[in-house]
Design an enzyme around this catalytic site. Sequence first.
Site, PDB file in Angstrom:
ATOM      1  N   LEU A 133       9.273 159.051  23.915  1.00 19.66           N
ATOM      2  CA  LEU A 133       9.776 157.688  23.899  1.00 19.66           C
ATOM      3  C   LEU A 133      11.266 157.675  23.539  1.00 19.66           C
ATOM      4  O   LEU A 133      12.087 157.127  24.262  1.00 19.66           O
ATOM      5  CB  LEU A 133       8.982 156.834  22.896  1.00 19.66           C
ATOM      6  N   PRO A 136      18.523 160.079  23.271  1.00 18.54           N
ATOM      7  CA  PRO A 136      19.731 160.260  22.467  1.00 18.54           C
ATOM      8  C   PRO A 136      20.396 158.946  22.055  1.00 18.54           C
ATOM      9  O   PRO A 136      20.965 158.849  20.963  1.00 18.54           O
ATOM     10  CB  PRO A 136      20.648 161.075  23.397  1.00 18.54           C
ATOM     11  N   ILE A 165      11.764 165.201  20.298  1.00 18.66           N
ATOM     12  CA  ILE A 165      10.392 165.332  20.780  1.00 18.66           C
ATOM     13  C   ILE A 165       9.690 166.464  20.040  1.00 18.66           C
ATOM     14  O   ILE A 165      10.019 167.644  20.210  1.00 18.66           O
ATOM     15  CB  ILE A 165      10.366 165.579  22.302  1.00 18.66           C
ATOM     16  N   THR A 166       8.716 166.106  19.225  1.00 22.85           N
ATOM     17  CA  THR A 166       7.877 167.107  18.563  1.00 22.85           C
ATOM     18  C   THR A 166       7.062 167.837  19.623  1.00 22.85           C
ATOM     19  O   THR A 166       6.465 167.211  20.502  1.00 22.85           O
ATOM     20  CB  THR A 166       6.936 166.433  17.554  1.00 22.85           C
ATOM     21  N   GLU A 370       8.235 157.893  13.754  1.00 20.43           N
ATOM     22  CA  GLU A 370       7.341 156.779  14.115  1.00 20.43           C
ATOM     23  C   GLU A 370       7.910 155.433  13.678  1.00 20.43           C
ATOM     24  O   GLU A 370       7.178 154.524  13.270  1.00 20.43           O
ATOM     25  CB  GLU A 370       5.943 156.969  13.502  1.00 20.43           C
ATOM     26  N   THR A 372      11.692 154.153  11.705  1.00 20.64           N
ATOM     27  CA  THR A 372      12.231 154.305  10.359  1.00 20.64           C
ATOM     28  C   THR A 372      11.630 153.255   9.425  1.00 20.64           C
ATOM     29  O   THR A 372      11.086 152.237   9.865  1.00 20.64           O
ATOM     30  CB  THR A 372      13.756 154.136  10.361  1.00 20.64           C
TER      31      THR A 372
END
Length: 390
Positions: A133, A136, A165-166, A370, A372
């Site tokens: 999602l 930058p 991106i995890t 997810e 701030t």
Amino acid sequence: MPEHAPQPVERELPTEESRDLIALVRDIVEREIAPRAADEEAEGRFPREIFSLLSEAGLLGLPYDSEYGGGDQPYEVYLQVLEELAAARLTVGLGVSVHSLACHALAGYGTKDQQGEHLSAMLGGGLLGAYCLSEPASGSDAASLRTKAVRDGDDWIITGTKAWITHGGVADFYTVLARTGGAGPKGITAFLVPGDAEGLSAAAPEKKMGMKGSPTAQVHFDDVRVSDARRLGEEGQGFSIALAALDAGRLGIAACSMGVAQAALDAALGYALERKQFGRPISDFQGLRFMLADMATQIEAGRSLYLAAARLRDAGKPFSKQAAMAKLFCTDAAMRVTTDAVQVLGGYGYTQDFPVERYMREAKVLQIVEGTNQIQRMVIGRHLAGPETR
């Protein structure tokens, strides 16, 4: 077992099956995750084999339908599993939460044909997912994303860059939000993109202060072609799909936060009972006892908050406000608890010989991912007082 060894958390589990599930998780943690966590985090090693093991054990699809390989578990149980995993190693606990987030769009909005073709492999077939999602230039303002998907016959051509991106670069599939229409949230559509798609690549992982074993990277889409059969939901529905996923994902972050906080409390308490100054354990001193009491109270409160939100979700009731509250409170509490744990250990807490400095570094990111915690306050405020006017 030493007298000061931490006791397992008393879990609120509704069934014998869920109690057996937690016992299985604790066994995997004790044998496979905890003994290697500190060394592998220091080395920056991603434990892909652990995710394969969790998949084999049925732990990557717990909140989803067993028809497609899920575990049929309520969120109340799933989140407590996440807490157990995160207490041992946040890279694993948060990784499972992100994988579940990546499955959400297909499980909740995909067609029966799409679910039949892809979901079983995603939930229990050894695959690992990522959720795309952020970009930058669009983090908190996710509706301003610029990655585009342009129709080309029965296909879509995706072009753009996703950020933070995890599992970027190691995932087998990516749930991608891309712009298919005009500006704003109504022009966004969701797609399921295979990790080996031509034109998809990942940058070098970010060099982070914590969670060094979890790869976080930009993911580039250079004219990546996907069929319309991989579009999830209707055109223009992607932003609402993303928000629904984030509500659930925020509960995952809350649970992970309490896992890290609990690990920090256990380490601080164990040290305080052993460390002697002035001829007695430092746990005898009121100042330390008050710190430990505050830490334990924050954990109990946070755990109760995320479980209450999970029960609303399980009952099919609105839970967006409560999810934001849980994410906000639990992550702030984790930051306070881990910071206090370092203080309890004094100079030793500032060294890498003890785990509390790692917990403190890891807790910081939980206030950011997810959405701030400033965004969480905005979400809660809208529920209380309505949207802001200008």
